[in-house]
Design an enzyme around this catalytic site. Structure first.
Site, mmCIF file in Angstrom:
data_model
loop_
_atom_site.group_PDB
_atom_site.id
_atom_site.type_symbol
_atom_site.label_atom_id
_atom_site.label_comp_id
_atom_site.label_asym_id
_atom_site.label_seq_id
_atom_site.Cartn_x
_atom_site.Cartn_y
_atom_site.Cartn_z
ATOM 1 N N SER A 120 50.916 30.261 39.706
ATOM 2 C CA SER A 120 50.518 31.362 40.593
ATOM 3 C C SER A 120 50.944 31.063 42.023
ATOM 4 C CB SER A 120 49.000 31.546 40.549
ATOM 5 O OG SER A 120 48.602 32.379 41.623
ATOM 6 N N ASP B 47 36.703 47.688 34.429
ATOM 7 C CA ASP B 47 37.754 47.129 35.288
ATOM 8 C C ASP B 47 39.093 47.086 34.548
ATOM 9 O OD1 ASP B 47 35.527 46.715 36.810
ATOM 10 O OD2 ASP B 47 35.463 44.551 36.477
#
Ligand code: GLA
Length: 399
Positions: free
Chosen positions: A78, A183
């Site tokens: 990431s 979500d």
């Protein structure tokens, strides 16, 4: 951010993600996918009661440059991480094995294998603009980016709601957060210019409701209070358990099955501590229906009072707001917002405010000043538009 800037920007970000991927993994990605964060307009803590919600996807996205592997290895990196590549064997994935952010993407691969899908390894590089810890579903964006990328890399041909369910399963079963499906449904199934009318009992029956902020001279502010919530800390699970107990006591499959007209009688049959929870859920489901009607009439400004009522219910009945979210909502309301409320799971996070175009700076400045006076950290304020759900951005490079 206007939509054009968002797409230009996203193309550049996709190119950068592909470049970084090549440097990290020595080959081009098979593609770059994007999955957005979300804000919920109304319908909070209703999804795990089989109820209704009305989220929009944010322009802020998690990008994923991905390439499948044939040796069963899952390698994760990431741009927001510590620079290291996490290496895992797909065959050894199990709940509790992976900690930190890598648990979300690894959890999706685990959930796919658990569901019997024939998936293997991959090299994955993430780069996200979704603020973390702000109640804007940065974790759902991570999960859903993996779900849509794997769907293509391994030709699974799952539907949007099936991908969302897989991402939710990752969070429930692998990461250990007992969240509902809102979500993930928002991140996968939202469309630009619309809010998603979600029926959490039958997510496949969701509907797109036009939400034309620009055309109606409106803006939507998202004010991140900087107070980080942690849904894994037990409070969310306790609320969910309280709702389930109430439904069982009332002989219902879920609180969604209690109508507003049945509410007063039902409350008399419940122990005192469950009364405010049930009142919130039932009135909140009614607020979603009301909001959808107003949007379908082309009257988005009429959402204002519904947002205010939603905040009061979360503050007084469900008790998931905090001093910072209460202050932001109250000051925004006084400073001229048509309506304002906390959004997401609560215990901190963000507040949304619906304002007339041109008034966003005044409302933002009033909240910032109030935070300074109270000794709180300055809120981070974004103006957002209803953006698209998860998608492939580009077929970048070739093997
Ligand atoms: C979190 C959860 C959702 C939903 C909201 C509250 O965001 O992940 O499933 O329950 O809280 O509406």
């Amino acid at each position: 951010m206007n939509p054009t800037t968002q797409w230009d920007d996203e193309d550049k970000r996709a190119d950068r993600a592909a470049d970084t991927f090549r440097q990290l993994f020595g080959a081009s990605p098979d593609g770059v996918w994007a999955a957005p964060g979300r804000v919920n307009l109304i319908g909070e803590h209703t999804d795990y009661n089989d109820g209704f919600a009305l989220p929009i996807a944010l322009p802020q996205t998690t990008l994923l440059a991905a390439r499948s592997r044939t040796d069963g290895l899952l390698r994760l990196h990431s741009a927001q991480g510590d620079g290291r590549i996490t290496e895992l064997a797909v065959a050894e994935l199990a709940p509790g094995v992976v900690t930190g952010w890598a648990g979300y993407p690894a959890g999706v691969v685990w959930a796919l294998t658990e569901a019997g899908h024939p998936v293997g390894g991959a090299d994955l590089h993430f780069d996200s603009t979704v603020p973390t810890g702000a109640g804007l579903s940065s974790s759902a964006a991570l999960e859903c980016a993996v779900a849509v990328a794997y769907d293509e890399l391994y030709a699974l041909k799952l539907t949007g709601p099936e991908l969302a369910r897989t991402a939710q399963r990752a969070e429930n079963g692998f990461v250990g957060v007992p969240c509902g499906i809102m979500d993930q449904m928002a991140s996968v199934c939202c469309t630009a210019g619309a809010a998603l009318h979600l029926d959490a009992r039958t997510p496949a029956h969701h509907q797109q409701v036009p939400f034309d902020l620009q055309g109606q001279g409106l803006r939507l502010l998202v004010m991140d209070t900087g107070v980080t919530h942690d849904l894994a800390d037990g409070a969310y699970a306790a609320l969910r358990a309280g709702c389930e107990r109430a439904a069982a006591l009332l002989g219902l499959a879920a609180l969604r099955d209690l109508s507003a007209s049945e509410l007063p009688g039902a409350l008399l049959r419940l122990p005192g501590e469950l009364v405010p929870l049930v009142r919130h859920v039932v009135t909140e489901n009614a607020r979603v229906a009301e909001a959808v009607s107003r949007l379908r009439e082309g009257n988005a400004a009429a959402l204002g009072p519904i947002l205010d009522e939603g905040h009061a219910s979360l503050r007084d009945d469900y008790r998931v707001s905090c001093a910072e979210t209460d202050l932001a909502a109250a000051v925004a309301q006084v400073a001229g917002a048509l309506g304002a409320r906390m959004t997401g799971g609560g215990f901190g996070g963000s507040v949304i405010a619906l304002v007339r175009a041109g008034e966003e700076s005044a409302v933002g400045a009033a909240v910032t000043a109030a935070f300074e006076a109270a000794g709180y950290r300055a809120p981070r304020i974004l103006t957002v538009t209803p953006a698209a759900g998860a998608r492939r951005l580009a077929a970048v490079g070739a093997r």
